[in-house]
Scaffold this active site. Sequence first.
Site, PDB file in Angstrom:
ATOM      1  CG  ASP A 217      68.964  75.654  29.114  1.00  0.00           C
ATOM      2  OD1 ASP A 217      69.151  74.786  29.636  1.00  0.00           O
ATOM      3  OD2 ASP A 217      69.186  75.733  27.756  1.00  0.00           O
TER       4      ASP A 217
ATOM      5  CD1 TRP B 103      30.414  56.809  48.929  1.00  0.00           C
ATOM      6  CD2 TRP B 103      30.698  54.717  49.674  1.00  0.00           C
ATOM      7  NE1 TRP B 103      29.400  56.586  49.927  1.00  0.00           N
ATOM      8  CE2 TRP B 103      29.675  55.295  50.458  1.00  0.00           C
ATOM      9  CE3 TRP B 103      30.835  53.243  49.932  1.00  0.00           C
ATOM     10  CZ2 TRP B 103      29.015  54.629  51.316  1.00  0.00           C
ATOM     11  CZ3 TRP B 103      30.370  52.636  50.803  1.00  0.00           C
ATOM     12  CH2 TRP B 103      29.274  53.299  51.658  1.00  0.00           C
TER      13      TRP B 103
ATOM     14  CG  ASP C 272      17.268  61.135  50.239  1.00  0.00           C
ATOM     15  OD1 ASP C 272      16.326  61.792  49.670  1.00  0.00           O
ATOM     16  OD2 ASP C 272      18.012  60.128  49.409  1.00  0.00           O
TER      17      ASP C 272
ATOM     18  CD1 TRP D 294      24.685  70.183  45.196  1.00  0.00           C
ATOM     19  CD2 TRP D 294      23.502  72.256  45.155  1.00  0.00           C
ATOM     20  NE1 TRP D 294      24.185  70.611  43.815  1.00  0.00           N
ATOM     21  CE2 TRP D 294      23.574  71.522  43.668  1.00  0.00           C
ATOM     22  CE3 TRP D 294      22.922  73.274  45.124  1.00  0.00           C
ATOM     23  CZ2 TRP D 294      23.174  72.352  42.514  1.00  0.00           C
ATOM     24  CZ3 TRP D 294      22.348  73.965  44.033  1.00  0.00           C
ATOM     25  CH2 TRP D 294      22.528  73.680  42.924  1.00  0.00           C
ATOM     26  CG  ASP D 295      23.815  64.116  48.512  1.00  0.00           C
ATOM     27  OD1 ASP D 295      25.002  64.044  47.925  1.00  0.00           O
ATOM     28  OD2 ASP D 295      23.477  63.344  49.302  1.00  0.00           O
ATOM     29  CG  MET D 296      26.154  65.446  42.197  1.00  0.00           C
ATOM     30  SD  MET D 296      27.177  64.229  41.495  1.00  0.00           S
ATOM     31  CE  MET D 296      27.496  64.476  39.596  1.00  0.00           C
ATOM     32  CG  ASN D 297      23.989  60.730  46.684  1.00  0.00           C
ATOM     33  OD1 ASN D 297      24.998  60.398  47.283  1.00  0.00           O
ATOM     34  ND2 ASN D 297      22.942  61.492  47.034  1.00  0.00           N
TER      35      ASN D 297
ATOM     36  CG  ASP E  20      28.012  59.061  52.252  1.00  0.00           C
ATOM     37  OD1 ASP E  20      27.914  60.227  52.667  1.00  0.00           O
ATOM     38  OD2 ASP E  20      27.562  58.409  51.318  1.00  0.00           O
TER      39      ASP E  20
HETATM   40  C1  DGJ Z   1      24.603  60.645  50.388  1.00  0.00           C
HETATM   41  C2  DGJ Z   1      25.243  61.521  51.491  1.00  0.00           C
HETATM   42  O1  DGJ Z   1      26.620  61.517  51.328  1.00  0.00           O
HETATM   43  C3  DGJ Z   1      24.612  61.221  52.655  1.00  0.00           C
HETATM   44  O2  DGJ Z   1      25.042  62.135  53.795  1.00  0.00           O
HETATM   45  C4  DGJ Z   1      22.957  61.150  52.861  1.00  0.00           C
HETATM   46  O3  DGJ Z   1      22.810  62.732  52.525  1.00  0.00           O
HETATM   47  C5  DGJ Z   1      22.636  60.503  51.657  1.00  0.00           C
HETATM   48  N1  DGJ Z   1      23.172  60.802  50.160  1.00  0.00           N
HETATM   49  C6  DGJ Z   1      21.009  60.735  51.347  1.00  0.00           C
HETATM   50  O4  DGJ Z   1      20.595  60.105  50.184  1.00  0.00           O
END
Ligand code: DGJ
Length: 632
Positions: free
Chosen positions: A48, A199, A367, A477-480, A547
């Site tokens: 610089d 989503w 599920d 392994w989901d997490m909604n 989804d």
């Molecule tokens: C959300 C997931 O993205 C889906 O593919 C499915 O596993 C549902 N949960 C089940 O509750």
Amino acid sequence: MIHEKDLVFTLHTTWTSYILRVNETNHLEHLYYGRRIRTTDHIEALFDKHTIPTGNAVAYDEEHPTLTLDNICLEYSGYGKGDHREPAILFSRAQGDRVADFLYKEHRIIKGKPRSFSGLPESYGDKTHCTTLIIVLIEKSGGLRLELTYTTFDGSDVIVRRSAITNDTGETVVLQRLASLQLDLPRSTYDLVTFDGAWARERYRSVFPLRPGVHVNDSKSGTSSSRHNPCVFLTARKTNENQGDCYGCNLVYSGDHAQFIEVSPYGKTRLLTGLNPATFSWQLHSGEKFHAPEAILTYSHEGLNGASRNFHRFINNHIIRGSWKYHQRPILVNNWEATYFNFSEHTLLTLAKSAADLGIELFVLDDGWFGSRDDDTTSLGDWTVNTKKLPDGLASLSKKIHGMGMLFGLWCEPEMVSRKSQLYRAHPDWMVSLPDRNPSPGRNQYLLDLTRKEVRDHLFESLSTVWRLAEVDYVKWDMNRTFSDMHGNAASYRQEEFLHRYMLGLYDLMQRFVDAFPHILFESCASGGNRFDLGMLCYMPQTWTSDNTDALSRMYIQEGTSCGYPLSAMGAHVSDSPNHQTLRQSNIESRFNVASFGVLGYEMDLSRLQGQEKESIRQQIAFYKLHRSLFQ
Ligand code: DGJ
């Protein structure tokens, strides 16, 4: 490869160079990042030049009246010494002072990449691929030690950056920000590329020109999120898919993050990435060290495709690990969109039989297999089989699936609890909630407090028992839901630290599972792709992309995702027509043509297929198997 000469550091990968130096005030000045350069003779041309003081700018000190930190490309900026751009580090001392001025102390260059043992996920590489530069900076008043680490990954043209701070001041400081990486560029003629959505429309690509001021790409939802993925690119004007300068940056983290992209009044660009300072705060006692998550950086002169290919190579070689690394991933059938919660052993076996007959290799039970779960209002946390639906249990079902020559996979959502569950009745205080308020529900469910070891131990024991009994080969392994009511009921830490401590708890739990079940193929999922990031990929080699399985929507979702992540990480399924999310009709060929650009699966009632459609699917599966190594 990394060299140092007269405190000028040159980092080379196969096709790129990154250069920085210690300047006359002992700050780290960024000099160059781009195409590989052959010589650093006359490197002073890049230093610089500051020959006159500018207007109302603050000079760094009386000895350097023309040097203002505000208009230099820096490697890691403090606060309160004249640089008015977004700082990389912010903290308060006991009396509230926040001035931070970090100066070069020492450095070392080592072969390979040392582990941080921080509890955070990290990339890995050996001495043949990597060299590491560690630079130590000390805050001017002493006592705070900042370590900046740069590791070059030759073959993938990636530089991994880390930062960590140690407090030896004798008093507690509160850390409000510790960026993983700062990149200052001398120009501002770039477009910013981000991956945004929600989503069912995750990671749609947005491109817009940089403007003066600060753009923030972030998540404050507790997850890396479908809103704004932590992967971003800066492309020079006129850069296209195949040519032109492109800088890419991503973070190895799955929680709240922020990328600040700032164009300064002098037309320089700053990129910062790391934990989101809006939701982060950490009390650092004297004698303690805090590690920021790793960040990855790449440059390509071959446009966005070039930078994406670098990331793909890097992820496949240095993020994905375990027995499924480089291993062809099985074609699966998942019962979710075929049955939702409404199934019996008979319906599952009928679906499995049709799938096996078509050449499918893995049957996934989604599920609804546990507790008394017939809809989404109950039973999360009760990881024991629902004997009304499956009277002979999971082990018997798994045996029958294995008997058909397929692998057996199982869905779970470990991080959650339903109020209507035995787990909640036994341990109401394990739910993330404030003592004097009702927590907000998301999909009728609540988070478990993963900052608590007893919660993690319970999840490890209960899920391990099921996976062992059922001889599970694959886990989804989901997490909604996203986060709310952030509060740990047994916290020995300050509640502002909850979110980051939750992530450390999650990483600890996943590490225990992958160590105990090295043969299992894990696929992470978060209402589709709400946590598609490099942190999760360090434990789970593939992620459910969205989804939304509609072929047209998926073209945007998968294209955006593929900019930062390899196809082998992206779960992609052929589902019914009309599509369950968009109600759009599309033919079976279009659905396959899109889903094959990922890890292929089927998610529809295959037992109801008629002649031609069934034949098409049989041929698709044979075709995908033939070309699987190319697709994946
Ligand atoms: C959300 C997931 O993205 C889906 O593919 C499915 O596993 C549902 N949960 C089940 O509750």
